[in-house]
Design a protein around this motif. Structure first.
Motif, short mmCIF file in Angstrom:
data_model
loop_
_atom_site.label_atom_id
_atom_site.label_comp_id
_atom_site.label_asym_id
_atom_site.label_seq_id
_atom_site.Cartn_x
_atom_site.Cartn_y
_atom_site.Cartn_z
N LYS A 86 4.99 -12.77 -0.59
CA LYS A 86 4.07 -11.73 0.93
C LYS A 86 3.72 -11.10 0.51
O LYS A 86 2.88 -10.08 1.17
N SER A 126 2.72 -16.39 9.98
CA SER A 126 2.29 -15.07 9.60
C SER A 126 0.53 -15.34 10.61
O SER A 126 -0.23 -16.10 10.43
N TYR A 151 -2.26 -15.60 -0.49
CA TYR A 151 -0.95 -15.32 0.82
C TYR A 151 -1.10 -16.05 1.88
O TYR A 151 -0.05 -16.66 2.57
N PHE A 179 3.46 -10.60 13.48
CA PHE A 179 2.30 -9.51 13.16
C PHE A 179 2.43 -8.73 12.65
O PHE A 179 2.84 -9.02 10.80
N ASN A 180 2.66 -7.52 12.33
CA ASN A 180 3.28 -6.28 11.51
C ASN A 180 4.96 -5.60 11.52
O ASN A 180 5.19 -5.36 12.61
N GLN A 199 3.24 -1.28 -0.46
CA GLN A 199 2.14 -1.93 -0.41
C GLN A 199 1.45 -2.31 1.69
O GLN A 199 0.60 -2.07 1.88
N ASN A 200 2.97 -1.57 2.30
CA ASN A 200 2.45 -2.24 3.92
C ASN A 200 2.78 -1.18 3.98
O ASN A 200 3.24 0.31 3.75
N LEU A 201 1.71 -0.24 5.47
CA LEU A 201 1.92 0.77 6.06
C LEU A 201 2.99 2.12 5.95
O LEU A 201 2.48 3.14 6.05
N VAL A 217 -2.94 7.26 1.70
CA VAL A 217 -4.22 7.29 2.14
C VAL A 217 -4.82 6.19 3.30
O VAL A 217 -4.13 5.06 3.37
N VAL A 218 -5.36 6.15 3.78
CA VAL A 218 -5.69 5.64 5.01
C VAL A 218 -7.37 4.60 4.36
O VAL A 218 -8.13 5.09 3.96
N PHE A 219 -7.09 3.73 4.40
CA PHE A 219 -8.09 2.31 3.84
C PHE A 219 -9.01 2.72 4.50
O PHE A 219 -9.38 1.48 5.70
N CYS A 230 -8.60 0.90 10.79
CA CYS A 230 -8.25 -1.01 10.92
C CYS A 230 -6.66 -1.08 12.79
O CYS A 230 -6.48 -0.36 13.46
N ARG A 232 -3.77 -3.32 14.33
CA ARG A 232 -2.54 -3.62 14.30
C ARG A 232 -1.62 -4.30 15.28
O ARG A 232 -1.49 -3.50 16.18
N VAL A 273 -4.16 2.61 12.15
CA VAL A 273 -3.67 2.90 12.13
C VAL A 273 -3.16 4.44 11.79
O VAL A 273 -2.22 4.54 11.95
N ARG A 296 -9.76 -0.94 2.35
CA ARG A 296 -8.71 -2.60 1.48
C ARG A 296 -9.44 -3.48 1.18
O ARG A 296 -9.86 -3.94 2.27
N ASP A 299 -8.85 -6.89 3.94
CA ASP A 299 -8.27 -6.37 5.51
C ASP A 299 -9.03 -6.48 5.92
O ASP A 299 -10.18 -6.57 6.45
C1 WQD Z 1 -1.88 -2.36 7.76
C2 WQD Z 1 -3.03 -1.85 8.25
C3 WQD Z 1 -4.35 -1.53 5.82
C4 WQD Z 1 -1.53 0.77 3.49
C5 WQD Z 1 0.63 -7.30 6.75
C6 WQD Z 1 2.02 -8.36 5.85
C7 WQD Z 1 1.64 -9.76 6.03
C8 WQD Z 1 1.12 -10.18 7.31
C9 WQD Z 1 0.74 -9.43 8.30
C10 WQD Z 1 3.65 -10.96 7.62
C11 WQD Z 1 -3.83 -2.17 7.02
C12 WQD Z 1 -3.53 0.00 6.39
C13 WQD Z 1 -1.48 0.43 4.26
C14 WQD Z 1 -1.78 1.84 3.24
C15 WQD Z 1 -3.37 1.90 4.84
N1 WQD Z 1 2.98 -9.80 7.60
N2 WQD Z 1 -2.75 0.70 5.55
N3 WQD Z 1 -2.54 2.78 3.71
O1 WQD Z 1 -2.54 -5.65 5.53
O2 WQD Z 1 -2.05 -5.87 7.69
O3 WQD Z 1 -0.31 -7.51 6.39
O4 WQD Z 1 0.84 -8.16 8.11
O5 WQD Z 1 3.00 -11.96 7.47
O6 WQD Z 1 2.70 -10.29 4.84
O7 WQD Z 1 1.42 -7.45 4.49
O8 WQD Z 1 -0.04 -4.72 6.75
O9 WQD Z 1 0.86 -2.53 6.50
O10 WQD Z 1 -0.39 -3.63 4.14
O11 WQD Z 1 -1.32 -2.65 6.29
O12 WQD Z 1 -3.96 2.56 5.36
O13 WQD Z 1 -1.40 2.59 2.41
O14 WQD Z 1 -2.87 -0.42 7.48
O15 WQD Z 1 -5.80 -1.17 5.30
O16 WQD Z 1 -5.71 -1.39 8.12
P1 WQD Z 1 -1.58 -5.62 6.42
P2 WQD Z 1 -0.13 -3.64 6.29
#
Ligand code: WQD
Length: 351
Positions: A86, A126, A151, A179-180, A199-201, A217-219, A230, A232, A273, A296, A299
């Motif tokens: 995922k 998702s 994905y 969602f998240n 990977q996730n925030l 890092v805030v992407f 962004c 979410r 974020v 990123r 995104d």
């Molecule tokens: C969220 C925000 C990043 C990490 C997730 C799941 C996916 C799906 C949907 C279920 C974005 C920002 C992140 C960091 C950052 N869920 N970020 N710095 O991409 O919305 O996807 O939810 O299926 O499986 O992965 O979630 O947490 O990766 O990113 O700034 O170090 O946080 O750019 O805007 P995403 P995320």
């Protein structure tokens, strides 16, 4: 007692859902090959519920091994299929592995559903199926756009495969679009254990705050949103988990209005974020060490849910707010560190 099979039952959302099911009177078994999970959460489930948690360590891409579990458990009344890779970013780098794993596992499980006439099937989908929406909040009728990653494409394809299967089978199905999902069970016995760099925030926030990561890092903070970052829809994993129990009860009571129904599982609140980081700082009392970096790839700028259909149809109540999400995520991170819960494998992956 109704027996439910949870695939990916040792994973983050699978484990939280298993707890909710067991607390609501269901017997739960799991199939999880532990390629992306550890037995740690299975131990946590047993601690919370006081009941044993049986996991079959089987690769769902192996049809014969998968079928054997169904043969041994002829009394399965419902399935929740979580098992999938995922990570959005990883799927861009490894598309074939994602298509092979996520689609082969789903098809093997559905072949067993057909052979053993399992009446109810819930799919972990998702909000990524919406792509980058033109209008927010998104409803279940919002357009399904080009997936932004392999994905997301596997979730779109999964939904289509299930619809086409349900059309010819006696099985009733529900697609839950998360969602998240963030946070950890209030008991602090289970939570998210990212294998490798998160990977996730939210795990990136908590691992930075606890010192596992030097800096976050805030992407991107140059998006046309209220603060440039962004947007979410962060939702507590226990609220997501309970929605699965409600969806199964809905199917078991034959309340479904069609062979395949879709529900958005979000809070309905869009949070940026930077707002999420601020909420974490307020709750934890920690000043987060982060910088603003480049956007990123993959995104989307903003997505959050219209969750009214799930609230009305499943009688679903959201119990946890953003601060509680951050509080439980932080408590879990502190426990992982204090008790050294990261396995050697995970530690080496982190470095
Ligand atoms: C969220 C925000 C990043 C990490 C997730 C799941 C996916 C799906 C949907 C279920 C974005 C920002 C992140 C960091 C950052 N869920 N970020 N710095 O991409 O919305 O996807 O939810 O299926 O499986 O992965 O979630 O947490 O990766 O990113 O700034 O170090 O946080 O750019 O805007 P995403 P995320």
């Amino acid at each position: 007692m109704s027996k439910i099979l949870v695939t990916g039952g040792c994973g983050y959302i699978g484990a939280h859902t298993a707890v909710d099911l067991m607390e609501n009177g269901f017997e739960v078994i799991s199939i999880d090959d532990n390629s992306r999970s550890t037995t740690l959460l299975a131990e946590g489930i047993a601690k919370i519920t006081g009941k044993p948690y049986k996991n079959y360590k089987v690769d769902l891409k192996n049809f014969d091994d998968t079928r054997a579990v169904f043969q041994e458990n002829a009394d399965i009344t419902g399935i929740i299929h979580f098992a999938a890779y995922k990570a959005v970013g990883e799927s861009v780098e490894k598309p074939l592995e994602y298509y092979e794993n996520n689609m082969e596992a789903l098809i093997n499980v559905l072949k067993c559903v057909r052979e053993f006439n399992i009446p109810n099937f819930v799919f972990s989908s998702s909000c990524t199926v919406y792509g980058s929406p033109d209008v927010v909040p998104v409803t279940e009728q919002s357009p399904i756009k080009e997936a932004e990653s392999p994905y997301g494409a596997t979730k779109q394809m999964g939904e289509k495969i299930i619809r086409d299967f349900a059309h010819i089978a006696s099985t009733n199905t529900v697609l839950l679009r998360y969602f998240n999902p963030v946070g950890a069970h209030p008991s602090n016995q289970i939570g998210e254990i990212p294998l490798g760099r998160p990977q996730n925030l939210v795990p990136a926030i908590t691992q930075t705050a606890i010192g596992k990561l030097p800096q976050m890092v805030v992407f991107g903070a140059d998006y046309p949103t209220r603060d440039g970052s962004c947007i979410r829809d962060f939702i507590h994993v226990s609220d997501i988990a309970h929605a699965h129990t409600l969806a199964l009860q809905y199917l078991l009571a034959n309340k479904n209005q069609s062979k395949t129904e879709v529900f958005n599982l979000g809070t309905g609140n869009g949070v940026t974020v930077l707002e999420a980081i601020k909420a974490f700082e307020e709750v934890s009392g920690e000043k987060l060490n982060y910088i603003i970096g480049a956007r990123r790839p993959g995104d989307i700028m903003a997505i959050f849910a219209n969750n009214q259909y799930a609230v009305d149809t499943l009688n679903w109540e959201i119990k946890y707010d953003l601060k509680e999400m951050m509080r439980t995520a932080w408590a879990w991170e502190q426990k992982v560190k204090k008790e050294g819960l990261l396995t050697t494998a995970q530690k080496s992956a982190l470095n």
